[in-house]
Structures are given as structure tokens and as C-alpha cells.
Design an enzyme around this catalytic site. Sequence first.
Site, PDB file in Angstrom:
ATOM      1  CG  ASP A  18      -0.251  -0.009   2.554  1.00 44.33           C
ATOM      2  OD1 ASP A  18       0.924  -0.460   2.622  1.00 44.33           O
ATOM      3  OD2 ASP A  18      -0.848   0.457   3.546  1.00 44.33           O
ATOM      4  CG  ASN A  47       0.565   3.401   4.196  1.00 46.09           C
ATOM      5  OD1 ASN A  47       0.317   3.354   5.400  1.00 46.09           O
ATOM      6  ND2 ASN A  47       1.568   2.740   3.652  1.00 46.09           N
ATOM      7  CB  THR A 131       4.580  -4.243   2.950  1.00 46.69           C
ATOM      8  OG1 THR A 131       4.200  -3.801   1.640  1.00 46.69           O
ATOM      9  CG2 THR A 131       5.751  -5.200   2.848  1.00 46.69           C
ATOM     10  CG  PHE A 172      -1.731   1.519   9.736  1.00 45.98           C
ATOM     11  CD1 PHE A 172      -2.723   2.469   9.953  1.00 45.98           C
ATOM     12  CD2 PHE A 172      -1.488   1.115   8.426  1.00 45.98           C
ATOM     13  CE1 PHE A 172      -3.450   2.992   8.897  1.00 45.98           C
ATOM     14  CE2 PHE A 172      -2.211   1.645   7.364  1.00 45.98           C
ATOM     15  CZ  PHE A 172      -3.193   2.586   7.599  1.00 45.98           C
ATOM     16  CG  ASN A 173       0.305  -2.864   7.587  1.00 41.70           C
ATOM     17  OD1 ASN A 173      -0.158  -1.829   7.100  1.00 41.70           O
ATOM     18  ND2 ASN A 173       1.560  -3.248   7.394  1.00 41.70           N
ATOM     19  CG  HIS A 246       7.360   0.203   9.765  1.00 41.15           C
ATOM     20  ND1 HIS A 246       7.434  -0.086  11.108  1.00 41.15           N
ATOM     21  CD2 HIS A 246       6.931   1.491   9.676  1.00 41.15           C
ATOM     22  CE1 HIS A 246       7.057   0.970  11.805  1.00 41.15           C
ATOM     23  NE2 HIS A 246       6.756   1.941  10.960  1.00 41.15           N
ATOM     24  CG  ASP A 247       6.006  -1.705   4.641  1.00 44.09           C
ATOM     25  OD1 ASP A 247       5.627  -2.232   5.704  1.00 44.09           O
ATOM     26  OD2 ASP A 247       5.327  -0.865   4.029  1.00 44.09           O
TER      27      ASP A 247
HETATM   28  C1  BDR Z   1       2.928  -0.109   8.635  1.00 44.09           C
HETATM   29  O1  BDR Z   1       1.869   0.827   8.439  1.00 44.09           O
HETATM   30  C2  BDR Z   1       2.125   1.629   7.313  1.00 44.09           C
HETATM   31  O2  BDR Z   1       1.959   2.982   7.613  1.00 44.09           O
HETATM   32  C3  BDR Z   1       3.527   1.316   6.852  1.00 44.09           C
HETATM   33  O3  BDR Z   1       3.590   1.338   5.434  1.00 44.09           O
HETATM   34  C4  BDR Z   1       3.792  -0.063   7.402  1.00 44.09           C
HETATM   35  O4  BDR Z   1       3.398  -1.061   6.503  1.00 44.09           O
HETATM   36  C5  BDR Z   1       3.639   0.212   9.935  1.00 44.09           C
HETATM   37  O5  BDR Z   1       2.764   0.105  11.000  1.00 44.09           O
HETATM   38 CA    CA Z   2       2.839  -0.561   4.196  1.00 43.50          CA
END
Ligand code: BDR
Ligand code: CA
Length: 320
Positions: A18, A47, A131, A172-173, A246-247
Site C-alpha cells: 500500500d 496508507n 506490507t 496499523f496493518n 518498516h516494510d
Molecule cells: C505499517 O503501516 C504503514 O503505515 C507502513 O507502510 C507499514 O506497513 C507500519 O505500521
Molecule cells: Ca505498508
Amino acid sequence: MWLYAKSMTPIPLILDCDPGHDDALAMILAAHNPALKLLGITTVSGNGGIAKVTLNARRVATLANINVPIAEGSGKSILGAFEEASDIHGESALDGAELPQPVMELSSLHAVDLIAKLVRENSEPVTLVATGPLTNIALFLKMYPNLKTNISEIVFMGGSASRGNRTPYAEFNIWMDPEAADVVLRSGLPLTMCGLDVTHQALVTPEIFARLEKMATPVSKTIIGLLKFFAKTYDEVFEMPDPPLHDPVAIALLIDRSVVKSRFANVQIELNGNLTRGATVVDIYNRLGEKANCNVALELDFDQFWELMLQAIGKIDATK
Ligand code: BDR
Ligand code: CA
């Protein structure tokens, strides 16, 4: 703990993402390392809305010379929810630099059907890397159960063995689609979770910015713009001036398992908690006595990670 041998032949993978600043860098690492064979890229809302993140994926692919099929996927979670992360990624979901207009076509297939096609047509089992929210992956598992035997592993960036970042307990994810995450965690497939515990160690430090500055290529300059924006929002929202990338960690560990230290554990998704919906409940000490279902990455080799990431960025202009 799982042990993995370094693979002699490139690992075939599909990236479901995303984009998103860190997703963009995950695309680059997936496409520009010889240990991997990127078969396709699929998008999921997260996102930003689905149209934004799909456009971003095509623009990043154009910038970074990535020539694989790209397909648009789910715009909402399994239960129909959606929100954007514009506080972190900006209005476009990828603010901070001017990206080229896309030259590559968008596949006419839905992401879930492109995943199925690529998995079916590949002679070797395929790794799925997610991701973003796990909506497309869960739908694929439910719609194409006969193709599960052609999946070698699912690696996902998401969750945490400690606290969250979207709510106090949910990352978040996973927060975006807990039901989808639940389907994945119960799939019985080999799983690797790349949560905040490990990705908060992948910091974009001033030294990393200096190394990017030194590259001085058109792509590295664009990436600096993106990462400066990401650093600003991470500082504003999380008081983290060096933002966590992160990803790409989920891609780096496929290239070389020694990039992370991990632990095999039982992981379940909290679906109902008033304050904890979307939490990944990681039973590190096996107190529940449940079967371990997930390899949980916990520690990062910072130098090795950045070596891989910067090498991939450095290769882009040369491969044009
Ligand atoms: C995740 O949430 C998104 O904002 C980033 O792309 C990452 O995948 C981190 O919590
Ligand atoms: Ca992401």
C-alpha cells in the site's frame, strides 16, 4: 526457532503493498536483489485509498525500473472499513518528492486473481510478502484454497509482540483488517511476522541520509525527499526523528535470514477487545500451551539491513 538455508536459486515472490514510503522502498529491494525473483506487485488500500496507492505503486515502478505486472486490489477491509494514514504518509500517501508519471500498464485482473495466476503459473512454490493490510491475501486463501500448496511462505509486516502504533495495542496493518489477519494466522501455512519489535530497529538515521546523499543519483535524490517527509511526520506523531523503515525488513529477511533474529510462537489476533481489537497476541513464553503458528522476527542486524537496502537503491540507475 526455524533454520533456513540460503537459497541457491532466486526466491519467487509477490509483493502485496500500500505505497506508502516504506512500501516504496520494499518494492525497490524486492526488485533489485539477485536472491529474489519478483513476479508481480498487488495493491491494497491502507496508507491511502486504493486509487492513490495503485498510482503510487506504478509511479515507483517507473522511477525504479521495475517491470512486473501490477494489479489493483481491495479498497476496503473484509468487514467494509477503511481509513487513510495521511498523518504519516501525506495526502497522496507518498508525499515528499515528485515521482514520474507511470509508464507501465495496470493489469486488468483484480489483485487476488493476479496472485492466483502468478502462483498457478510458477513452477516453484511462491512466497507472498504483505506490507499492507492482509485483505487481498486472506481473500486469495479463501477463494483459491487449492493453490495453498503452491505457497511456500507468507511474510507480513504487521503486528507487534508489545504495543501498537495505530492504537495502544494494534499495529496499523493489522488494525485495518483484523479479520483478514485472523484468516492468515489460521491458514496453517509457514508464516513470518515482521512486527514493530523488529521494524522499529530499521531507523533512517542521519548516517543513512548521509550515505544516500553521497550516492547522488536521480533515484537517491527522490528517495531522500520521500524519507525527509517521512522523518518529519514520524517526529510530529511519534516523537521519532529517525523514522522506522518498516516494510523492507520483510523483504530483507527473505534475502538473508540472518538479518533478523526470530522466535517461533503462537500468534492470535484479538478481534473483539474494546481497547485491544487488532492486537497480535504473541505467546512468547507459550503460556497458553497452543501450537506455534508463526515465526516472529524480534531483532534486526541494522548494518546488514541497510547494506542490502542501499545496494538495491544504488543498482537502479545502473540497470536502466
Ligand atoms: C505499517 O503501516 C504503514 O503505515 C507502513 O507502510 C507499514 O506497513 C507500519 O505500521
Ligand atoms: Ca505498508
